[in-house]
Scaffold this motif. Structure first.
Motif: not given
Length: 462
Positions: A372-374, A379-386, A404-407, A451-453
């Motif tokens: 849940q912390v992840l 959300k705090v940094v508006q990231a798509e995955a982590g 979180l949301n990793l392939p 696709g990591a940017h």
């Protein structure tokens, strides 16, 4: 004498400026026994003439150029007549005559042009041009005096028309400004505000299209955020550039003006354009571009571009003021929208941080809490995955059990010591931010392929 009476009667009894000028052009043509007459307004700020009315006895053989703009720079003889306040006669057969005027005469099938400025109170407000096919036509002093008297009547009518038009223009400006202000205050979202601004600029200036780009002064770039096309826009003009970023370094003329808050108009055939600027005119089939900086408290926020593809156009000072007024209102609205967005983002961030703090103080098991912390941290940094990685007991690998949301191919992938950016965080014990992940020498190929940017890594220290 009849011509003078007709002219005086037209000026004193008719309210429609176009009707008055048309009658005066008719009277001047008949009084001097010529074939046609053109009356134009002169604008010293743009240094050009605008054809207002045209009368001809030649029918289709003569060209009606009402509404056409003639820059004085292209017609030296006209410039001399206006700026030196003198009557001039141009003959198509005269080898010493102004080549531009001779070319025009021959194109119209005419032989002689008599032109003289229209004056009001010692100020030149326009130009009268009288034409004939008679190559040998001479003008007696009495004819020139008559022409001057009629021209003075035309000057009065022209000044009345200018004042009438100015009053109407101001009323229209206020109406358009009010409508635009009402429209733009309906949204606090910057993209929507820019869309509305583009639409109102096209409609208010009767242009073919408008584009609004946000400006990054530090990166010297412009990113296209909004666009609007009128029905008259060309197919090339309708090519969407939304989201595209341009380097303003290639648009030196535009950049220099924008940085000092100056509104400028550029012509496709104008001097001093950079190669990229000239190429843009050709690529989109545009004749004239008006650039208006959008600022707030001296800070450049965006740039508005108003395009005209139907013809070469000299935007009037009134039109430029209207565009600037719309841009100024949009600048204030955009700044308010940005402040609102920042406040909303701050509130959301505080809510997420408070939620993380509550989780850390909760009695949840470690695995559930870190998952849940992840999610909240992303959300705090508006990231798509982590992911949250844990250092192995032997200190030689990092294993990310919380993702979180990793392939699928990147999940639970252990990182041997020294590989990847995660080890920079562990060994340096500091936050690492990489805006362009793929360009970093320690970027992992499988992450680039996925696709990591951008990359943000934060150490977790017990």
């Amino acid at each position: 004498m009849a011509s003078l009476l007709d002219a005086a009667r037209a000026v004193s009894t008719r309210l429609d400026p176009d009707e008055v000028l048309q009658q005066l052009a008719h009277s001047m043509t008949r009084a001097l026994r010529l074939e046609s007459c053109t009356l134009s307004a002169y604008d010293p700020e743009t240094r050009g003439t605008l054809t207002l009315v045209h009368f001809s006895t030649l029918g289709e053989s003569d060209t009606n150029d009402v509404g056409h703009l003639y820059p004085l720079a292209d017609y030296p003889a006209t410039a001399r007549a206006i700026e030196q306040d003198e009557a001039l006669i141009v003959r198509a057969g005269d080898s010493q005559a102004d080549p531009a005027e001779v070319t025009l005469l021959r194109r119209l099938g005419l032989a002689v042009l008599l032109m003289f400025p229209l004056r009001v109170g010692g100020r030149v407000v326009g130009l009268a041009e009288l034409y004939t096919r008679d190559e040998g036509r001479e003008f007696a002093p009495a004819e020139l005096r008559l022409a001057r008297t009629l021209a003075d009547q035309a000057a009065v009518a022209l000044e009345n028309a200018r004042l009438f038009s100015e009053t109407q223009t101001k009323a229209t400006e206020l109406s358009r400004l009010y409508a635009a202000a009402q429209d733009m205050t309906t949204s606090l979202e910057s993209p929507r505000l820019l869309e509305l601004l583009a639409k109102h600029l096209v409609k208010a200036l009767d242009a073919t299209s408008a584009y609004i780009g946000s400006v990054d002064v530090n990166q010297v770039t412009e990113t296209m955020m909004a666009e609007y096309w009128a029905e008259a826009a060309t197919p090339a003009e309708r090519t969407s550039d939304l989201g595209r970023t341009f380097s303003l370094r290639h648009y030196a003329t535009v950049l220099q003006a924008a940085l000092i808050g100056q509104t400028i108009a550029l012509q496709a055939d104008g001097p001093g354009l950079s190669e990229t600027e000239r190429g843009q005119f050709a690529a989109y089939g545009v004749q004239t571009m008006l650039f208006v900086p959008i600022t707030a408290h001296g800070r450049l926020l965006a740039l508005a571009e108003i395009w005209e593809s139907r013809r070469k156009r000299l935007f009037t000072p009134a039109e430029m003021r209207l565009a600037q007024a719309l841009a100024a209102h949009a600048g204030s609205a955009i700044e308010n929208a940005q402040l609102f967005a920042e406040m909303a983002a701050t509130l959301t961030r505080e809510q997420h941080l408070n939620a993380i703090a509550r989780l850390l103080n909760s009695t949840l098991d470690l695995s559930t809490m870190l998952d849940q912390v992840l999610q909240l941290a992303a959300k705090v940094v508006q990231a798509e995955a982590g992911s949250i990685g844990l250092l192995a007991p032997d200190g030689q690998t990092i294993i990310p059990p919380y993702v979180l949301n990793l392939p699928a191919e990147l999940r639970l992938l252990p990182l041997p010591k020294g590989e990847g950016l995660a080890w920079l965080i562990v060994e340096g014990d500091e936050t690492v931010l990489i805006p362009e992940y793929a360009l970093h020498p320690q970027a992992l190929p499988q992450w680039v392929a996925a696709g990591a940017h951008a990359f943000l890594g934060v150490p977790i220290v017990a």
